[in-house]
Each structure stands twice: as structure tokens, then as C-alpha cells.
Scaffold this active site. Structure first.
Site, PDB file in Angstrom:
ATOM      1  N   ASP A  66      34.875 -18.958  16.216  1.00 16.79           N
ATOM      2  CA  ASP A  66      33.496 -18.669  16.593  1.00 16.79           C
ATOM      3  C   ASP A  66      32.863 -17.888  15.431  1.00 16.79           C
ATOM      4  OD1 ASP A  66      31.192 -17.976  18.222  1.00 16.79           O
ATOM      5  OD2 ASP A  66      32.109 -15.983  18.413  1.00 16.79           O
ATOM      6  N   ASP A 120      29.348 -15.697  15.713  1.00 21.74           N
ATOM      7  CA  ASP A 120      28.667 -14.449  16.101  1.00 21.74           C
ATOM      8  C   ASP A 120      29.594 -13.552  16.910  1.00 21.74           C
ATOM      9  OD1 ASP A 120      26.010 -14.946  15.023  1.00 21.74           O
ATOM     10  OD2 ASP A 120      26.016 -16.639  16.412  1.00 21.74           O
ATOM     11  N   GLU A 141      25.106  -9.832  16.405  1.00 28.06           N
ATOM     12  CA  GLU A 141      24.106  -9.913  17.475  1.00 28.06           C
ATOM     13  C   GLU A 141      23.129  -8.734  17.478  1.00 28.06           C
ATOM     14  OE1 GLU A 141      23.457 -12.482  18.975  1.00 28.06           O
ATOM     15  OE2 GLU A 141      25.240 -13.641  19.482  1.00 28.06           O
ATOM     16  N   LYS A 158      16.994 -20.344  21.725  1.00 34.70           N
ATOM     17  CA  LYS A 158      15.849 -20.916  22.452  1.00 34.70           C
ATOM     18  C   LYS A 158      16.056 -20.742  23.952  1.00 34.70           C
ATOM     19  CE  LYS A 158      16.396 -24.913  20.254  1.00 34.70           C
ATOM     20  NZ  LYS A 158      17.323 -24.537  19.161  1.00 34.70           N
ATOM     21  N   ARG A 187      17.765 -18.432  25.304  1.00 33.16           N
ATOM     22  CA  ARG A 187      17.657 -16.987  25.591  1.00 33.16           C
ATOM     23  C   ARG A 187      16.193 -16.588  25.742  1.00 33.16           C
ATOM     24  NH1 ARG A 187      21.242 -14.817  21.524  1.00 33.16           N
ATOM     25  NH2 ARG A 187      22.790 -15.724  22.900  1.00 33.16           N
ATOM     26  N   THR A 207      30.406 -22.960  16.988  1.00 29.74           N
ATOM     27  CA  THR A 207      29.452 -21.894  17.315  1.00 29.74           C
ATOM     28  C   THR A 207      28.197 -22.442  17.972  1.00 29.74           C
ATOM     29  OG1 THR A 207      28.076 -20.120  16.406  1.00 29.74           O
ATOM     30  CG2 THR A 207      28.451 -22.007  14.987  1.00 29.74           C
ATOM     31  N   THR A 208      27.561 -21.564  18.724  1.00 31.82           N
ATOM     32  CA  THR A 208      26.295 -21.891  19.369  1.00 31.82           C
ATOM     33  C   THR A 208      25.121 -21.722  18.417  1.00 31.82           C
ATOM     34  OG1 THR A 208      27.215 -21.130  21.444  1.00 31.82           O
ATOM     35  CG2 THR A 208      24.860 -21.128  21.293  1.00 31.82           C
ATOM     36  N   THR A 209      25.314 -20.951  17.379  1.00 28.78           N
ATOM     37  CA  THR A 209      24.159 -20.592  16.555  1.00 28.78           C
ATOM     38  C   THR A 209      23.714 -21.750  15.652  1.00 28.78           C
ATOM     39  OG1 THR A 209      23.241 -18.663  15.389  1.00 28.78           O
ATOM     40  CG2 THR A 209      25.234 -19.622  14.484  1.00 28.78           C
ATOM     41  N   ASN A 224      22.172 -20.487   9.930  1.00 32.39           N
ATOM     42  CA  ASN A 224      22.627 -19.097  10.083  1.00 32.39           C
ATOM     43  C   ASN A 224      24.069 -18.935   9.618  1.00 32.39           C
ATOM     44  OD1 ASN A 224      20.169 -18.804  11.345  1.00 32.39           O
ATOM     45  ND2 ASN A 224      21.006 -18.547  13.400  1.00 32.39           N
TER      46      ASN A 224
HETATM   47  C1  XBP Z   1      26.068 -17.109  19.682  1.00 34.29           C
HETATM   48  C2  XBP Z   1      24.800 -17.224  20.356  1.00 34.29           C
HETATM   49  C3  XBP Z   1      23.629 -17.551  19.594  1.00 34.29           C
HETATM   50  C4  XBP Z   1      23.073 -16.458  18.751  1.00 34.29           C
HETATM   51  C5  XBP Z   1      21.703 -16.854  18.274  1.00 34.29           C
HETATM   52  O1  XBP Z   1      27.112 -17.293  20.637  1.00 34.29           O
HETATM   53  O2  XBP Z   1      24.717 -17.113  21.552  1.00 34.29           O
HETATM   54  O3  XBP Z   1      22.644 -17.890  20.513  1.00 34.29           O
HETATM   55  O4  XBP Z   1      22.940 -15.274  19.518  1.00 34.29           O
HETATM   56  O5  XBP Z   1      21.710 -18.044  17.568  1.00 34.29           O
HETATM   57  P1  XBP Z   1      28.594 -17.644  20.175  1.00 34.29           P
HETATM   58  P2  XBP Z   1      20.445 -19.045  17.591  1.00 34.29           P
HETATM   59  O6  XBP Z   1      29.063 -16.521  19.303  1.00 34.29           O
HETATM   60  O7  XBP Z   1      29.376 -17.668  21.472  1.00 34.29           O
HETATM   61  O8  XBP Z   1      28.568 -18.992  19.517  1.00 34.29           O
HETATM   62  O9  XBP Z   1      19.220 -18.210  17.763  1.00 34.29           O
HETATM   63  O10 XBP Z   1      20.493 -19.737  16.246  1.00 34.29           O
HETATM   64  O11 XBP Z   1      20.646 -19.982  18.747  1.00 34.29           O
HETATM   65 MG    MG Z   2      30.621 -15.068  19.668  1.00 32.93          MG
END
Ligand code: XBP
Ligand code: MG
Length: 262
Positions: free
Chosen positions: A10, A12, A19, A55, A57, A124-126, A130
Site C-alpha cells: 500500500d 498512504d 494522510e 472524490k 471522501r 493503492t487507492t490514491t 501521487n
Molecule cells: C488511500 C486513500 C486515498 C488518499 C487520497 O488509501 O484513501 O483516498 O487518502 O488519494 P490506501 P486521492 O492507503 O488504503 O490506498 O485523493 O488521490 O484519491
Molecule cells: Mg494506507
């Protein structure tokens, strides 16, 4: 038993604690640019992290705290996408300035694994930009190139805690889950990895996730640690090591799969 062939990380909270002082201020800067009086405090952001994806969030924040908000001159989805694009610009700029370092032990473990021929991947979700910005700002400028697979953001239908992004990383690695160890920091991430069949799961607790439940993880530590900066195991075993190295990951992998016949 399958050999350990890859580690899926992962980003973030796991590679870097991004975060609170990265994503959160980038959202706030985008809100200010748009003339909005929204401000996400450290505490509010901790609650909003239940929802993965920037988005998604923002949409959750509006649902809970600004139910009467009407987007100026466009559908709400498009407005949120625009705000989020601006947030990504701020975030990438912050990473280019090197505002958030990699967590202790991350670069050491990546190097050790790479030198041993273990493949590296990201789930990752991001947003992909990034990830590249974070990795490029590290002490190892070619770091992004060390990863065979970078699975990130909107490329799957469902974000964590759904298993989609880990399943995509596994498909791109062309490996079964039993050949991999996953490294995560959050309950949403743990559910995603376990849902994809990644039973050999290491959790490195991060600033927002220390109180979450990780009963499904094989090993939970406060950090990977470094020589002279020991890791503490919250559950599971470091097998006598002071910090998480490839030997610890191999032992974790053996412990999970030795008796399962996979
Ligand atoms: C990461 C996230 C992401 C970041 C923001 O979760 O939840 O949404 O906070 O990224 P993880 P974006 O570590 O579980 O992957 O604004 O680019 O979506
Ligand atoms: Mg994470």
C-alpha cells in the site's frame, strides 16, 4: 508451498505517513482555491478516512456536513472531479518539495527485496500521479522504476476495502496470492488484501490507524524499523529480529502457508 516471489505495498500510511500532513492540507488548499469555507481538521479527516478515495471522501463530507450544497453551474460529480484535480495538483507539488519522507525502513526493505530478486508491486487507492511524485521525491530518485506493477486509483470499479486493486496487482504480476506478502496500514486496506486472498499480511500501524482492528493480519508492527530504531510487534512475531527485514517477511510467509498446502 509456493516460494515468496513478490511484495505488494500500500502507499498512504504504509510507504509514507501522507494522510494528515499531505492529503489533508491538499484538500483544504483546493477548497480555499474554489472559494469554499470548508476546512478538514485533523480529527474530522480521521473520521472521513473511513471512505477511501479522495472524490468519494468529498462526496461523503457533503452528504454528512453540507447536505444543502449546490454545485455552481455543473452537476455535482463534475464539480467534485474538478476540486479533486486541484487537490492532486497541490498534493503533487507538496511531494515534489519533499514534504513527506518515506517511513523508517521502507527504502531499506525495498532495496533488500530487490537485491534478492523479489518483485515489488503497489496496490493503492490514491491517484497514480501521487504515487510517482512521492517515490520520485525520495532519496532514491529512480525508485518508481523498482516496481514491476503500480496499481493505483480509479483503474478498478471498487476501491478498498473491496479486493479489486490487490486482485489487479496480482493479475499484473501474474502470481497467485500465496506467492506474495502484502504490506498495509489500515483496516480498509487489510480487508482488501485479505479479500484478494493475501493471507501473508503485514500491518505497519500509521498515525490514523493505530487503534483499528487487525485480527486477520499475521504480523502487526508499529513500524518496519531500522538498525538502531527497533520495531515493536503489536501482534505476531518478529522471529527474534529487531526490525522487519526480508528474513522476517520470509518467516511470516512460511508461517502462513506452510500448513495450508498452498
Ligand atoms: C488511500 C486513500 C486515498 C488518499 C487520497 O488509501 O484513501 O483516498 O487518502 O488519494 P490506501 P486521492 O492507503 O488504503 O490506498 O485523493 O488521490 O484519491
Ligand atoms: Mg494506507
Amino acid at each position: 508451498m509456493a516460494q515468496l516471489q513478490a511484495i505488494i505495498f500500500d502507499v498512504d500510511g504504509t510507504l509514507a505517513d501522507t494522510e494528515r500532513d499531505g492529503h489533508r492540507p491538499a484538500f483544504n488548499a483546493a477548497f480555499a482555491d474554489a472559494g469554499l469555507d470548508w476546512h478538514w481538521s485533523v480529527e474530522l479527516y480521521g473520521d472521513l478516512l473511513r471512505v477511501t478515495g479522495g472524490k468519494e471522501r468529498i462526496a461523503e463530507y457533503l452528504r454528512l456536513y453540507r447536505p444543502d450544497f449546490v454545485a455552481p453551474e455543473q452537476p455535482l460529480d463534475a464539480y467534485i472531479r474538478g476540486l479533486h484535480r486541484r487537490k492532486t495538483e497541490h498534493y503533487v507539488a507538496m511531494m515534489r518539495e519533499g514534504r513527506i519522507p518515506l517511513r523508517p525502513g521502507v527504502l531499506r526493505l525495498l532495496r533488500e527485496a530487490r537485491d534478492a530478486g523479489i518483485r515489488l508491486a503497489i496496490a493503492t487507492t490514491t491517484t497514480p500521479e501521487n504515487v510517482t511524485a512521492l517515490l520520485s521525491s525520495s532519496a532514491e530518485p529512480g525508485l518508481a522504476g523498482w516496481f514491476d506493477v503500480i496499481a493505483a486509483g480509479d483503474v478498478v470499479p471498487n476501491k478498498k476495502p473491496a479486493p479489486d486493486i490487490f486482485e489487479l496487482a496480482l493479475a499484473q504480476l501474474a502470481l497467485p496470492p500465496a506467492a506474495c506478502v502484502a504490506v498495509e496500514d489500515s483496516d480498509n486496506g487489510a480487508r482488501s488484501a485479505l479479500g484478494a486472498g493475501l493471507g501473508a499480511l503485514l500491518i505497519t500501524l500509521s498515525s490514523y490507524t493505530a487503534a483499528q482492528d487487525f485480527s486477520g493480519a499475521a504480523l502487526v508492527v508499529d513500524q518496519l524499523g531500522e538498525p538502531g530504531q527497533p520495531a515493536t510487534a503489536v501482534s505476531g512475531s518478529l522471529h527474534g529480529a529487531d526490525f522487519v527485514d526480508l528474513g522476517v517477511l520470509r518467516a511470516l510467509h512460511r508461517q502462513v502457508y506452510a500448513s495450508s498446502g498452498q
